[in-house]
Design a protein around this motif. Structure first.
Motif, PDB file in Angstrom:
ATOM      1  N   LYS A  21       0.775  -1.131  -0.232  1.00  0.00           N
ATOM      2  CA  LYS A  21      -0.004  -0.045  -0.147  1.00  0.00           C
ATOM      3  C   LYS A  21       0.948   1.201   0.004  1.00  0.00           C
ATOM      4  O   LYS A  21       0.343   2.515   0.083  1.00  0.00           O
ATOM      5  N   GLY A  22       2.285   0.898  -0.110  1.00  0.00           N
ATOM      6  CA  GLY A  22       3.042   2.359  -0.127  1.00  0.00           C
ATOM      7  C   GLY A  22       3.276   2.547   1.303  1.00  0.00           C
ATOM      8  O   GLY A  22       4.203   3.687   1.321  1.00  0.00           O
ATOM      9  N   GLN A  23       3.064   2.023   2.316  1.00  0.00           N
ATOM     10  CA  GLN A  23       3.352   2.434   3.917  1.00  0.00           C
ATOM     11  C   GLN A  23       4.962   2.120   3.919  1.00  0.00           C
ATOM     12  O   GLN A  23       5.291   0.898   3.782  1.00  0.00           O
ATOM     13  N   SER A  24       5.584   3.035   4.606  1.00  0.00           N
ATOM     14  CA  SER A  24       6.793   2.848   4.980  1.00  0.00           C
ATOM     15  C   SER A  24       6.949   1.782   5.926  1.00  0.00           C
ATOM     16  O   SER A  24       6.359   1.892   7.004  1.00  0.00           O
ATOM     17  N   LEU A  25       7.911   1.005   5.526  1.00  0.00           N
ATOM     18  CA  LEU A  25       8.117  -0.353   6.756  1.00  0.00           C
ATOM     19  C   LEU A  25       9.573   0.021   7.496  1.00  0.00           C
ATOM     20  O   LEU A  25       9.629  -0.016   8.736  1.00  0.00           O
ATOM     21  N   SER A  26      10.617   0.299   6.711  1.00  0.00           N
ATOM     22  CA  SER A  26      11.858   0.235   7.471  1.00  0.00           C
ATOM     23  C   SER A  26      13.035   0.794   6.235  1.00  0.00           C
ATOM     24  O   SER A  26      12.557   1.068   5.122  1.00  0.00           O
ATOM     25  N   LEU A  27      14.146   1.284   6.819  1.00  0.00           N
ATOM     26  CA  LEU A  27      15.216   1.831   5.807  1.00  0.00           C
ATOM     27  C   LEU A  27      16.142   0.991   5.542  1.00  0.00           C
ATOM     28  O   LEU A  27      16.850   0.285   6.573  1.00  0.00           O
ATOM     29  N   ILE A  28      16.647   0.408   4.412  1.00  0.00           N
ATOM     30  CA  ILE A  28      17.853  -0.427   4.244  1.00  0.00           C
ATOM     31  C   ILE A  28      18.983   0.417   3.973  1.00  0.00           C
ATOM     32  O   ILE A  28      18.673   1.257   2.951  1.00  0.00           O
ATOM     33  N   ASP A  29      20.064   0.201   4.639  1.00  0.00           N
ATOM     34  CA  ASP A  29      21.316   0.861   4.303  1.00  0.00           C
ATOM     35  C   ASP A  29      22.477   0.072   3.744  1.00  0.00           C
ATOM     36  O   ASP A  29      22.754  -0.968   4.549  1.00  0.00           O
ATOM     37  N   LEU A  30      23.198   0.425   2.576  1.00  0.00           N
ATOM     38  CA  LEU A  30      24.129  -0.524   2.294  1.00  0.00           C
ATOM     39  C   LEU A  30      25.261   0.378   1.999  1.00  0.00           C
ATOM     40  O   LEU A  30      25.428   1.485   1.637  1.00  0.00           O
ATOM     41  N   SER A  31      26.523  -0.352   2.603  1.00  0.00           N
ATOM     42  CA  SER A  31      27.764   0.453   2.752  1.00  0.00           C
ATOM     43  C   SER A  31      29.031  -0.326   2.188  1.00  0.00           C
ATOM     44  O   SER A  31      29.084  -1.871   2.351  1.00  0.00           O
ATOM     45  N   GLN A  32      29.736   0.173   1.098  1.00  0.00           N
ATOM     46  CA  GLN A  32      30.787  -0.404   0.482  1.00  0.00           C
ATOM     47  C   GLN A  32      32.235   0.320   0.857  1.00  0.00           C
ATOM     48  O   GLN A  32      32.163   1.340   0.560  1.00  0.00           O
ATOM     49  N   ASP A  33      33.147  -0.565   1.394  1.00  0.00           N
ATOM     50  CA  ASP A  33      34.379   0.215   1.817  1.00  0.00           C
ATOM     51  C   ASP A  33      35.102   0.468   0.589  1.00  0.00           C
ATOM     52  O   ASP A  33      35.585  -0.263  -0.456  1.00  0.00           O
ATOM     53  N   ILE A  34      35.490   1.848   0.486  1.00  0.00           N
ATOM     54  CA  ILE A  34      36.172   2.334  -0.729  1.00  0.00           C
ATOM     55  C   ILE A  34      37.278   3.002   0.077  1.00  0.00           C
ATOM     56  O   ILE A  34      37.832   4.139  -0.682  1.00  0.00           O
ATOM     57  N   THR A  35      37.939   3.124   1.003  1.00  0.00           N
ATOM     58  CA  THR A  35      39.100   3.432   1.690  1.00  0.00           C
ATOM     59  C   THR A  35      40.172   3.518   0.918  1.00  0.00           C
ATOM     60  O   THR A  35      40.830   4.607   0.727  1.00  0.00           O
ATOM     61  N   ALA A  36      40.510   2.548   0.298  1.00  0.00           N
ATOM     62  CA  ALA A  36      41.753   2.379  -0.599  1.00  0.00           C
ATOM     63  C   ALA A  36      41.668   3.344  -1.849  1.00  0.00           C
ATOM     64  O   ALA A  36      42.431   3.952  -2.254  1.00  0.00           O
ATOM     65  N   LEU A  37      40.443   3.277  -2.291  1.00  0.00           N
ATOM     66  CA  LEU A  37      40.223   4.192  -3.452  1.00  0.00           C
ATOM     67  C   LEU A  37      40.145   5.774  -2.903  1.00  0.00           C
ATOM     68  O   LEU A  37      40.706   6.802  -4.099  1.00  0.00           O
ATOM     69  N   LYS A  38      39.958   6.347  -1.780  1.00  0.00           N
ATOM     70  CA  LYS A  38      39.836   7.363  -1.406  1.00  0.00           C
ATOM     71  C   LYS A  38      41.135   7.747  -0.909  1.00  0.00           C
ATOM     72  O   LYS A  38      41.422   9.046  -0.632  1.00  0.00           O
ATOM     73  N   MET A  39      42.284   6.994  -0.861  1.00  0.00           N
ATOM     74  CA  MET A  39      43.494   7.407  -0.245  1.00  0.00           C
ATOM     75  C   MET A  39      44.250   8.344  -1.679  1.00  0.00           C
ATOM     76  O   MET A  39      43.894   8.086  -2.792  1.00  0.00           O
ATOM     77  N   SER A  40      45.053   9.156  -1.021  1.00  0.00           N
ATOM     78  CA  SER A  40      45.785  10.023  -2.219  1.00  0.00           C
ATOM     79  C   SER A  40      47.017   9.082  -3.094  1.00  0.00           C
ATOM     80  O   SER A  40      47.245   8.066  -2.665  1.00  0.00           O
ATOM     81  N   ARG A  41      47.316   9.435  -4.082  1.00  0.00           N
ATOM     82  CA  ARG A  41      48.042   8.844  -4.810  1.00  0.00           C
ATOM     83  C   ARG A  41      49.427   8.775  -4.127  1.00  0.00           C
ATOM     84  O   ARG A  41      50.160   7.448  -4.067  1.00  0.00           O
ATOM     85  N   HIS A  42      49.893   9.555  -3.270  1.00  0.00           N
ATOM     86  CA  HIS A  42      51.265   9.890  -2.608  1.00  0.00           C
ATOM     87  C   HIS A  42      50.752   8.716  -1.254  1.00  0.00           C
ATOM     88  O   HIS A  42      52.223   7.584  -1.345  1.00  0.00           O
ATOM     89  N   GLU A  43      49.893   8.513  -0.995  1.00  0.00           N
ATOM     90  CA  GLU A  43      49.577   7.455   0.112  1.00  0.00           C
ATOM     91  C   GLU A  43      49.677   5.939  -0.266  1.00  0.00           C
ATOM     92  O   GLU A  43      50.288   5.097   0.268  1.00  0.00           O
ATOM     93  N   LEU A  44      49.116   5.928  -1.645  1.00  0.00           N
ATOM     94  CA  LEU A  44      49.056   4.565  -2.240  1.00  0.00           C
ATOM     95  C   LEU A  44      50.629   4.192  -2.643  1.00  0.00           C
ATOM     96  O   LEU A  44      51.043   3.151  -2.524  1.00  0.00           O
ATOM     97  N   GLU A  45      51.280   5.331  -3.244  1.00  0.00           N
ATOM     98  CA  GLU A  45      52.702   4.945  -3.524  1.00  0.00           C
ATOM     99  C   GLU A  45      53.623   4.475  -2.446  1.00  0.00           C
ATOM    100  O   GLU A  45      54.365   3.491  -2.555  1.00  0.00           O
ATOM    101  N   MET A  46      53.384   5.256  -1.248  1.00  0.00           N
ATOM    102  CA  MET A  46      54.097   4.796   0.021  1.00  0.00           C
ATOM    103  C   MET A  46      53.695   3.594   0.698  1.00  0.00           C
ATOM    104  O   MET A  46      54.533   2.859   0.863  1.00  0.00           O
ATOM    105  N   LEU A  47      52.471   3.307   0.571  1.00  0.00           N
ATOM    106  CA  LEU A  47      52.264   1.842   0.900  1.00  0.00           C
ATOM    107  C   LEU A  47      52.464   1.008  -0.037  1.00  0.00           C
ATOM    108  O   LEU A  47      53.332  -0.355   0.667  1.00  0.00           O
ATOM    109  N   VAL A  48      52.556   1.020  -1.320  1.00  0.00           N
ATOM    110  CA  VAL A  48      53.033  -0.137  -2.137  1.00  0.00           C
ATOM    111  C   VAL A  48      54.594  -0.059  -1.894  1.00  0.00           C
ATOM    112  O   VAL A  48      55.088  -1.230  -2.069  1.00  0.00           O
ATOM    113  N   ALA A  49      55.270   0.950  -1.883  1.00  0.00           N
ATOM    114  CA  ALA A  49      56.668   1.045  -1.642  1.00  0.00           C
ATOM    115  C   ALA A  49      57.184   0.457  -0.298  1.00  0.00           C
ATOM    116  O   ALA A  49      58.085  -0.551  -0.454  1.00  0.00           O
ATOM    117  N   GLY A  50      56.466   0.682   0.667  1.00  0.00           N
ATOM    118  CA  GLY A  50      56.793  -0.016   1.781  1.00  0.00           C
ATOM    119  C   GLY A  50      56.693  -1.500   1.803  1.00  0.00           C
ATOM    120  O   GLY A  50      57.361  -2.215   2.254  1.00  0.00           O
TER     121      GLY A  50
END
Length: 399
Positions: A240-269
């Motif tokens: 009937k269109g009545q709200s029941l609940s909210l579904i929330d989905l989250s995908q980890d993108i921490t690595a994608l948000k890291m700066s290029r320098h941070e990634l290079e340092m991580l790979v080099a290490g």
């Protein structure tokens, strides 16, 4: 009915008319032992047997093989005789042995003094409803499995935004287990800079201004650290269109948000650490292989001295033992030689050049003549072999 009124029709005739008109129900009567005595049109339509085929047969005719083995028909009659009736919800058999799910009732027919002189059975085919129930149950099981095992964080909240259910992945994102998450405000895990934006997106969902949202935000973990996620949300509504609940989905993108320098340092290490481990392993292998050859040479030497100086006085059995010692020492020396060759390959840069393979293979076969003879091997080479581009120092150890 030829002018007859209802009052003029006998009770027996009215009952007979009722039985024949109730085609949505299978109705039949049995004697006290469960043998069918009457069979209505509905039973013929639903179950498939004609009255002529069914009358005289035991009522367990329509029971499944497993229910017959468990005495379900007898138990049902016993209950009806004791309590007056017995409710029946189970799978039954059509005439063609296909199954249908029926809800029924077995009624004991008793005399004035309580003597059971037969039973009346009323059945209704509810297979479509049972199939729908099974489909819903399966659908719910699949949803629960998907929810629990999803590789992204999933949380269900009530209309006030408090978590009703969360999967293990969401718990890993925020550093809490599923039980610790129940009842907590979903927004409490959102970093302050993005909290207002998320709250506005949820408000627009409830106002039906949009069906879902997709944003990037930071979640605050239990230890105070933060993790970047791509977040989407939607309102679950009833038919009937009545709200029941909210579904929330989250995908980890921490690595994608890291700066290029941070990634290079991580790979080099990590590369540096891997190279250190590789060098340590190469040095260890080389040292162990080198140190093992000294005592091995002593074993082989003393065995040879023993054979040359005292072999003539040995019997056949000691000579066999001595031969096995020499062969084992030679085999271990080859293994160590191969290990040294491997570490050399790891430590020395390769120098590719054009090489004729034929003389290398011939030389290796000559060097291994003793081993070939002892093992009974047969080496076939089809010469001339091709020219290859390889490192000359390592090609022979490889063969």
């Amino acid at each position: 009915m030829n002018g007859d009124t209802l009052c003029q029709i006998s009770a027996e005739k009215r009952f007979e008319l009722f039985l024949e008109s109730a085609t949505d129900y299978a109705i039949f009567f049995t004697d006290p032992t469960g043998v069918i005595t009457e069979w209505n049109t509905g039973a013929e339509k639903i179950i498939g047997y004609t009255a002529q085929e069914a009358v005289g047969q035991p009522m367990n005719l329509i029971f499944t093989r497993e229910d017959r083995a468990e005495g379900a028909s007898e138990a049902e009659r016993s209950t009806a005789a004791r309590d007056g009736q017995a409710v029946d919800e189970r799978w039954h058999l059509h005439k063609d042995q296909s199954r249908f799910f029926a809800v029924g009732r077995l009624i004991a027919l008793k005399s004035d003094v309580g003597h059971v002189f037969g039973f009346a059975k009323v059945l209704r085919d509810v297979t479509p409803y049972k199939s729908l129930e099974e489909a819903l149950r399966l659908s719910e099981q699949q949803f629960r499995a998907i929810f629990a095992q999803a590789p992204m964080g999933m949380a269900l909240s009530d209309l006030d935004g408090r978590i009703l259910q969360a999967n293990a992945t969401f718990g890993e994102l925020v550093g809490l287990n599923a039980k610790e998450l129940i009842g907590r405000p979903l927004l409490s895990f959102v970093a302050e800079p993005e909290r207002t934006e998320v709250a506005e997106e949820i408000r627009r969902l409830f106002l039906a201004e949009k069906a879902s949202f997709l944003i990037e935000k930071r979640l605050v973990r239990a230890d105070g650290s933060q993790v970047w996620v791509q977040n989407s949300g939607a309102i679950l509504r009833d038919d009937k269109g009545q709200s029941l609940s909210l579904i929330d989905l989250s995908q980890d993108i921490t690595a994608l948000k890291m700066s290029r320098h941070e990634l290079e340092m991580l790979v080099a290490g990590r590369t540096s650490a891997l190279e250190d481990k590789s060098r340590q392993m190469e040095a260890f292998c080389y040292t162990v292989a080198h140190d093992l050859r000294a005592p091995l040479r002593a074993i082989a030497g003393y065995a040879e001295f023993l054979r040359l100086d005292h072999g003539a006085s040995f019997g056949p059995e000691p000579l066999v033992y001595l031969q096995k010692i020499e062969e084992s020492a030679a085999r271990l020396d080859r293994l160590i030689h191969d290990l040294l060759g491997y570490t050399r390959v790891q430590q020395i840069p390769l120098q590719p050049e054009s090489i004729d393979v034929t003389p290398i293979v011939d030389r290796v076969v000559d060097d291994l003549q003793r081993e070939i003879r002892l093992s009974g091997a047969v080496i076939n080479t089809h010469t001339p072999l091709d020219m290859v581009k390889a490192d000359a120092a390592t090609l022979e150890p490889i063969f």
